[in-house]
Each structure stands twice: as C-alpha cells, then as structure tokens.
Design an enzyme around this catalytic site. Structure first.
Site, PDB file in Angstrom:
ATOM      1  N   GLY A 239      50.494  -5.560  62.717  1.00  0.00           N
ATOM      2  CA  GLY A 239      50.290  -7.093  62.409  1.00  0.00           C
ATOM      3  C   GLY A 239      50.766  -7.317  61.094  1.00  0.00           C
ATOM      4  O   GLY A 239      50.824  -8.643  60.594  1.00  0.00           O
ATOM      5  N   PRO A 276      52.611  -0.448  63.729  1.00  0.00           N
ATOM      6  CA  PRO A 276      53.449  -1.535  63.278  1.00  0.00           C
ATOM      7  C   PRO A 276      54.621  -1.777  64.389  1.00  0.00           C
ATOM      8  O   PRO A 276      54.971  -0.945  64.726  1.00  0.00           O
ATOM      9  CB  PRO A 276      54.196  -1.190  62.088  1.00  0.00           C
ATOM     10  N   GLY A 277      54.870  -3.147  64.579  1.00  0.00           N
ATOM     11  CA  GLY A 277      56.071  -3.449  65.494  1.00  0.00           C
ATOM     12  C   GLY A 277      57.113  -4.204  64.740  1.00  0.00           C
ATOM     13  O   GLY A 277      58.174  -3.929  64.310  1.00  0.00           O
ATOM     14  N   ARG A 278      56.773  -5.693  64.607  1.00  0.00           N
ATOM     15  CA  ARG A 278      57.496  -6.313  63.992  1.00  0.00           C
ATOM     16  C   ARG A 278      58.135  -6.076  62.552  1.00  0.00           C
ATOM     17  O   ARG A 278      59.161  -6.197  62.151  1.00  0.00           O
ATOM     18  CB  ARG A 278      56.587  -7.747  63.573  1.00  0.00           C
ATOM     19  N   ARG A 314      60.847 -17.010  70.541  1.00  0.00           N
ATOM     20  CA  ARG A 314      59.829 -17.475  69.372  1.00  0.00           C
ATOM     21  C   ARG A 314      59.783 -18.826  68.888  1.00  0.00           C
ATOM     22  O   ARG A 314      58.593 -19.252  68.918  1.00  0.00           O
ATOM     23  CB  ARG A 314      59.947 -16.482  68.312  1.00  0.00           C
ATOM     24  N   TYR A 318      55.946 -19.999  69.491  1.00  0.00           N
ATOM     25  CA  TYR A 318      55.063 -19.983  68.506  1.00  0.00           C
ATOM     26  C   TYR A 318      55.738 -20.804  67.445  1.00  0.00           C
ATOM     27  O   TYR A 318      55.056 -20.627  66.120  1.00  0.00           O
ATOM     28  CB  TYR A 318      55.257 -18.487  68.102  1.00  0.00           C
ATOM     29  N   CYS A 348      67.733 -26.629  79.792  1.00  0.00           N
ATOM     30  CA  CYS A 348      67.358 -28.068  80.213  1.00  0.00           C
ATOM     31  C   CYS A 348      65.884 -28.236  79.815  1.00  0.00           C
ATOM     32  O   CYS A 348      65.253 -28.197  80.774  1.00  0.00           O
ATOM     33  CB  CYS A 348      67.704 -28.435  81.851  1.00  0.00           C
TER      34      CYS A 348
END
Ligand SMILES: *Cc1c(COP(=O)(O)O)cnc(C)c1O
Length: 425
Positions: A239, A276-278, A314, A318, A348
């Site tokens: 996070g 951790p990812g991001r 994204r 978000y 579209c």
C-alpha cells in the site's frame, strides 16, 4: 527514482531509445526497466535491515513472467490472490515457502493447489473461508498455516476504490471478532495460526493510517500470544504510495516507512512480511503510445493517442493521474509552445480519457508520448474491449531489450470464440 530519462534529445528506457522500441515492436506498448525494478526492490528491502523481513511482491500489480523472474532473482517472495498468480509466481522461480495467498474468495480447488505446493501461509479473510480451508487440508491430511487478515477499521485516506481497511469494506475479519476466530482455529484440526495479517489500502501517501493500523495489530499479537497462540509473523500488507504527479507532494520514503515499522514493533520478537506491489513496479514501467490525430474541438484541443482505456484502465477506473511526456525532449522553440490538451484514446467511451486540460507541448501526429508510472496495475488490468488486442510488453536491461509478451494476432483473439454447429454452413 526511475531509469526513464531524456538523453540526446529523446526519452530512453535505461540505454534504449523509446523510438527504437516503437519502431521495432509497434505502439502502444508497455516498457519496463530492469534497473528500476531492481533498485526499488533493493531500496524497499533495505529499509527493513535488522528485522527478520520477507518482501512478497504483490503479483496483481504486474504478473509478467519476466518481471517476476527479475524479482525472484532479487530474493522476492510473492503475494498472490488466485491460483493463476500462484502458478505464475512458481514458474518464475519464486519458492513456495516465500508465497502468501491473499483474497476474500479463494476456491477449494485453489486452496488444494496452494497446499500441494506448500506455500508459506494463507491470509484468511472470513470464518467460512477458514472452515473451507480446514476441510480441504483435512482431506489432504495436512495442516494449513493461517494468518487471519484482520480489519482494523482505519481510514487509509486514499481513493475510495482502493481503501480496504474500514469496517464497511469486504476485506478482513472484524476487529472485535478476531480473537474468537483465533480460538476457532485452535479447535479445528487442520489449520494452525502462524500470524496476523493486515492490508488497509493502496497508494497511501501518509504514514499515519499505517501507524494506527500497525499499532493495533501489534497489541493484538501480544494479546494472542498471552492467550497461548503461537503467532510467529505479522504480515503488514502493501500500500505504500508512489509519486505519480511531479507537482504533488511526494509520499513517504521506504526508509521512513521502515523506520516507522521498527518503532511500532519495538522489541517484539516477530518476523514480518511485506506485500508491496505498486512501489516496486509502478515507476518501473511506462506505456508508450503514438499520437494519431490532433483534433481541434469547439473549445479544446484533443490529442488522440493509439493507447486506450482498455490498455491502461487506471484513469477511467480511479480518476488516476499519469504524467504524459513527449518522447522527443521539448526544447524552447516555438514548436514546443505550451498548450492545454485532453489526451484521449480511440475506444468508444467518454471515460476513455487519460487527462483533461493537461499542460503539454504542441505535438504532431506520429509523435510518441510516454505515460509514466504505468508499470503497476497497467498491463494486468488490460482487456480486449473494442476488439483491441492486448498490447505487448517489453523489458529493457541496460542497452538491450526483449519482448516479454508478444502482441497477439487478431486470429488469436477471434479464435478464442467458437461458433456452434447449428450456426455453421
Ligand atoms: C493489492 C494488495 C497489495 C499490494 O498493494 P500495493 O498498493 O500495490 O502495494 C498487497 N496486499 C494485498 C492483500 C493486496 O490486496
């Protein structure tokens, strides 16, 4: 810090000019940097020096086999949320004993495979899931190592779609209920409590919510131990946010995050797991796209690029910000006059908008743009909406690069469908 920078008048990924990748692989394309992945992993791991810490990369952020193999060589574990991610982690060479399995809806078949592989722990999110895991483990004659994911009811102060630690979220076991569920684990024969797990959300830019949640978890661990549970690790989730917008304030550094964790743990004898990812993958990737058309709307300028919301979801999902930079380094001449433009894709949907009224330079069709910070939750969230093929992925390493996922053909895409007999002839 990342390894995408201007050299000799154009943006490079490490030592490879992005224009070369565009020419040879085509656009749109995701481009990842090995040096950046390694650097982020090392900086993050280094922040926990002195602790018994296992860094499990959150595979959902970027599950490309080449990215996972790069991290496996750095000693990374994996946090997986499906049997598909589990297989990806194992095939990339991440040992099962470094894999934790998260997620609210694990199926019995997924539990079985993870038990067969011998993963480190299941992060269990409800009593029915606990009972299902106990049942599957019982059938196999094994004991499943469990951490309960507890919900500390802390506001992560992030976008509502990526906040997970409030009581209204679907994640984790309600705080007040957790001690009773640990007692239930003792009563069941084929699960054993090895830890406590928490993950309050993603893209957190402030340490305070983490600190609140972790303090609660540490006090719960002390209580559980006093009640006779052999709690060996605390899984603190992922996070930690990354800087997406150069004009916004920067999130806390991994070192500040690590120091906060050390102070919260005090001298509690406990190993920790981080997911951790991001933070590892986000700024290690860009989305490279070509400007197709410059459209003069009634009151605005549209830059229509060949990447779309199906390639990078994204912004639509978000309201996320991505810095969009011209690949040709802007100079100070008139051609590079500052303009405001809406960056949009060909899909579209009005939601297929990457940026509104973004300050940028005057560009022409055929120019390349780089969407920064697209290495996490980019390619993994892509779809084939509008029958657009999944776009290729490239991994750069110094002066060379490899296509690590090829662009499928339209035959591959359409060939996934089958027409029943009654519609043939
Ligand atoms: C998504 C997720 C992570 C990774 O979050 P980042 O914000 O990418 O660090 C870690 N753990 C769990 C359980 C998750 O769902």
């Amino acid at each position: 810090m990342d390894h995408f920078s201007y050299k000799n008048g154009e943006m490079h990924a490490e030592d490879v000019p992005l224009s070369q990748i565009a020419r040879e692989v085509g656009t749109p394309v995701y481009v990842y940097s090995t040096a950046t992945l390694q650097r982020h992993f090392r900086v993050f791991s280094g922040a926990f020096e002195g602790l018994d810490a296992l860094v499990c990369f959150a595979v959902k952020a970027n599950s490309n086999q080449a990215v996972l193999s790069t991290l496996a060589r750095e000693g990374a574990g994996a946090d997986v949320v499906s049997v598909g991610e589990l297989e990806r982690a194992l095939r990339a060479g991440i040992p099962a004993e470094r894999i934790v399995f998260s997620g609210v809806g694990k199926k019995p078949s997924e539990m079985r495979r993870a038990l067969e592989a011998g993963i480190k722990q299941f992060n269990v999110e409800s009593e029915p899931e606990l009972e299902a895991l106990n049942h599957v483990a019982g059938e196999m004659g094994v004991v499943a190592p469990v951490s309960l994911r507890v919900n500390p009811d802390v506001d992560a102060k992030t976008h509502h779609k990526i906040a997970t630690g409030k009581s209204e979220n679907k994640f984790g076991i309600a705080w007040a209920k957790a001690p009773a569920v640990y007692s239930q684990i003792k009563a069941l024969g084929n699960v054993s409590a090895v830890g406590v797990d928490v993950h309050i959300g993603s893209q957190l830019t402030d340490l305070a919510p983490f600190k609140l949640a972790f303090e609660k978890v540490v006090s719960m661990v002390a209580d559980l131990r006093a009640a006779g549970h052999d709690i060996r690790h605390i899984d603190l989730g992922g996070g930690l946010g990354i800087p997406y917008d150069p004009d916004e304030e920067t999130p806390p550094s991994p070192v500040a995050y690590g120091d906060m964790i050390k102070s919260v743990l005090g001298d509690l004898p406990c190993s920790i797991i981080l997911e951790p990812g991001r933070l590892i993958a986000g700024n290690a990737g860009i989305l490279l796209s070509e400007l197709l058309y410059v459209k003069h709307g009634e009151d605005r300028l549209f830059y229509i690029v060949d990447a779309a919301m199906n390639d990078l979801l994204r912004p639509a999902m978000y309201d996320a910000f991505h810095n969009i930079l011209p690949v040709a380094e802007p100079g100070d001449n008139a051609r590079n006059a500052v303009v405001e433009a809406d960056f949009v894709g060909p899909v579209c949907e009005t939601g297929d908008t990457f940026a509104k009224a973004r300050k940028t330079v005057l560009m022409n069709p055929g120019d390349l743009v780089a969407f920064k910070s697209a290495g996490a939750y980019g390619a993994v969230m892509a779809s084939t909406y509008n029958s657009r093929e999944l776009i290729p992925e490239v991994l750069v390493n110094g002066g060379s690069y490899a296509v690590v996922r090829a662009r499928p053909s339209l035959d591959d895409l359409i060939g996934l469908d089958t027409v029943p007999d009654w519609l043939k002839d």
